[in-house]
Scaffold this active site. Structure first.
Site, PDB file in Angstrom:
ATOM      1  CD  GLU A  22       2.607  -6.536  -1.861  1.00  0.00           C
ATOM      2  OE1 GLU A  22       2.678  -6.048  -0.716  1.00  0.00           O
ATOM      3  OE2 GLU A  22       1.932  -7.546  -2.144  1.00  0.00           O
TER       4      GLU A  22
ATOM      5  CE1 TYR B 249      -5.294  -3.592  10.451  1.00  0.00           C
ATOM      6  CE2 TYR B 249      -3.401  -3.431  11.892  1.00  0.00           C
ATOM      7  CZ  TYR B 249      -3.973  -3.297  10.639  1.00  0.00           C
ATOM      8  OH  TYR B 249      -3.210  -2.846   9.578  1.00  0.00           O
TER       9      TYR B 249
ATOM     10  CG  ASP C 239       3.201  -3.591   6.097  1.00  0.00           C
ATOM     11  OD1 ASP C 239       2.975  -2.728   5.217  1.00  0.00           O
ATOM     12  OD2 ASP C 239       2.328  -4.038   6.869  1.00  0.00           O
TER      13      ASP C 239
ATOM     14  CB  ALA D 259       9.399 -11.564   0.813  1.00  0.00           C
TER      15      ALA D 259
ATOM     16  CG  ASP E  35      -0.155  -0.306   2.508  1.00  0.00           C
ATOM     17  OD1 ASP E  35      -0.263  -1.436   3.013  1.00  0.00           O
ATOM     18  OD2 ASP E  35       0.594   0.572   2.980  1.00  0.00           O
TER      19      ASP E  35
HETATM   20  N1  JFQ Z   1       0.175  -2.454   5.475  1.00  0.00           N
HETATM   21  C1  JFQ Z   1      -1.139  -2.735   5.945  1.00  0.00           C
HETATM   22  C2  JFQ Z   1      -1.146  -3.446   7.251  1.00  0.00           C
HETATM   23  C3  JFQ Z   1      -0.989  -4.925   7.122  1.00  0.00           C
HETATM   24  N2  JFQ Z   1      -0.939  -5.477   8.446  1.00  0.00           N
HETATM   25  C4  JFQ Z   1      -1.849  -6.529   8.818  1.00  0.00           C
HETATM   26  C5  JFQ Z   1      -3.239  -6.327   8.308  1.00  0.00           C
HETATM   27  C6  JFQ Z   1      -4.167  -7.434   8.781  1.00  0.00           C
HETATM   28  C7  JFQ Z   1      -4.147  -7.586  10.290  1.00  0.00           C
HETATM   29  N3  JFQ Z   1      -5.007  -8.665  10.729  1.00  0.00           N
HETATM   30  C8  JFQ Z   1      -2.740  -7.784  10.794  1.00  0.00           C
HETATM   31  C9  JFQ Z   1      -1.834  -6.672  10.331  1.00  0.00           C
END
Ligand code: JFQ
Length: 292
Positions: free
Chosen positions: A109, A228, A159, A141, A89
């Site tokens: 990515e 989250y 990430d 990756a 993103d």
């Molecule tokens: N770069 C966006 C954040 C991605 N991180 C995850 C998203 C889904 C969540 N359950 C855990 C962290």
């Protein structure tokens, strides 16, 4: 017009569901790796959903992107070379860009469609891709790190999405070993590390792998992300053996970051006190994580 963006039978949070009110569906598609949904919510701005799991919302993404980036980068004196695993993103890239000492930013990515969709619907995150220091690698990756030169990076930020889709391999020991090899002595890893309320077994497993793999400090930190599951997300901070790293007191103060406003947008969540507080654990977490 409400939409259940998480469903009751997700093995990551059985028996739970999370809802956001949907104003408009902006994009729906399927890449070779996952289903991608973007919708305009009533109160959290635009929302990115992968395989039914909220990845980010415009309202609270600052908490996650700033913490996953500045916890590692503010813990070492002068980061120059950084790798992002995942992060399509662009939000982590936007945060890394605030560090004037950084000279090169690699990002690996796996899903090009996530990058393209975020460029259309999340300009304040995909702005990160505009930084001239960024080198984009689209691919797995696991392969990227297996072929990465030894000792190339000061910091690696994983990430990732949850380990039940394309990110499954990113919590296994071989992957952490390739990360350790790609770090410079005293280099640091920050890994997305799920929720203390929901995933202590997974966190324990990752902690023991990291304690075996990284001979420097290994700490669990956490922060608040309302969209989250359970409203919090954790981070695993690991230091490779070499110059000592003390994650609990940032050596790269936020004031310096404020000056380097490469990202053209002010910091909204991270600061030096929030950094220190992130490593303070509730008693049940301390008991469950330190007993292993
Ligand atoms: N770069 C966006 C954040 C991605 N991180 C995850 C998203 C889904 C969540 N359950 C855990 C962290």
């Amino acid at each position: 017009k409400t939409s259940k963006v998480q469903y009751f039978n997700n093995p990551m949070w059985p028996g739970e569901a999370h809802s956001l009110k949907v104003e408009n569906i902006l994009y729906q598609g399927k890449s070779p790796y996952q289903e991608i949904l973007v919708f305009e919510s009533s109160t959290y701005g635009n929302v990115l959903v992968l395989d039914g799991i909220v990845q980010l919302t415009e309202k609270d993404e600052c908490a996650y992107q700033e913490m996953v980036t500045h916890l590692p980068l503010c813990s070492i004196p002068s980061p120059k070379s950084v790798l992002v695993v995942g992060g399509g993103d662009g939000g982590v890239l936007r945060e890394i860009a605030r560090h004037a000492s950084v000279e090169n930013i690699d990002i690996c990515e796996i899903d090009q469609l996530v990058i393209d969709v975020c460029k259309d619907f999340f300009p304040q995150l995909s702005v990160g891709f505009k930084d001239p220091r960024v080198q984009l690698h689209v691919g797995d990756a696991v392969d990227f790190l297996r072929n990465a030169p030894e000792g190339k990076y000061d910091a690696i930020i994983v990430d990732s999405s949850d380990p039940i889709g394309p990110a499954q391999e990113l919590v296994e020991k071989p992957f952490f070993q390739t990360i350790a090899r790609a770090l410079k002595p005293g280099g640091v890893l920050c890994n997305q590390a799920e929720s203390m309320w929901l995933h202590t077994h997974l966190i324990q497993d990752m902690l023991s792998i990291c304690r075996e793999t990284f001979k420097g400090a290994v700490h669990y930190a956490w922060t608040s992300v309302p969209t989250y599951p359970s409203g919090v997300i954790g981070f695993l901070l690991c230091a490779k053996e070499g110059p000592a790293v003390n994650f609990l007191s940032p050596v790269n103060p936020i004031e310096k970051l404020e000056g380097a406003m490469e990202a053209g947008r002010e910091i909204r969540f991270y600061n030096s006190e929030v950094h220190r507080a992130a490593f303070v654990l509730p008693t049940f977490v301390r008991r469950e994580l330190e007993s292993h």
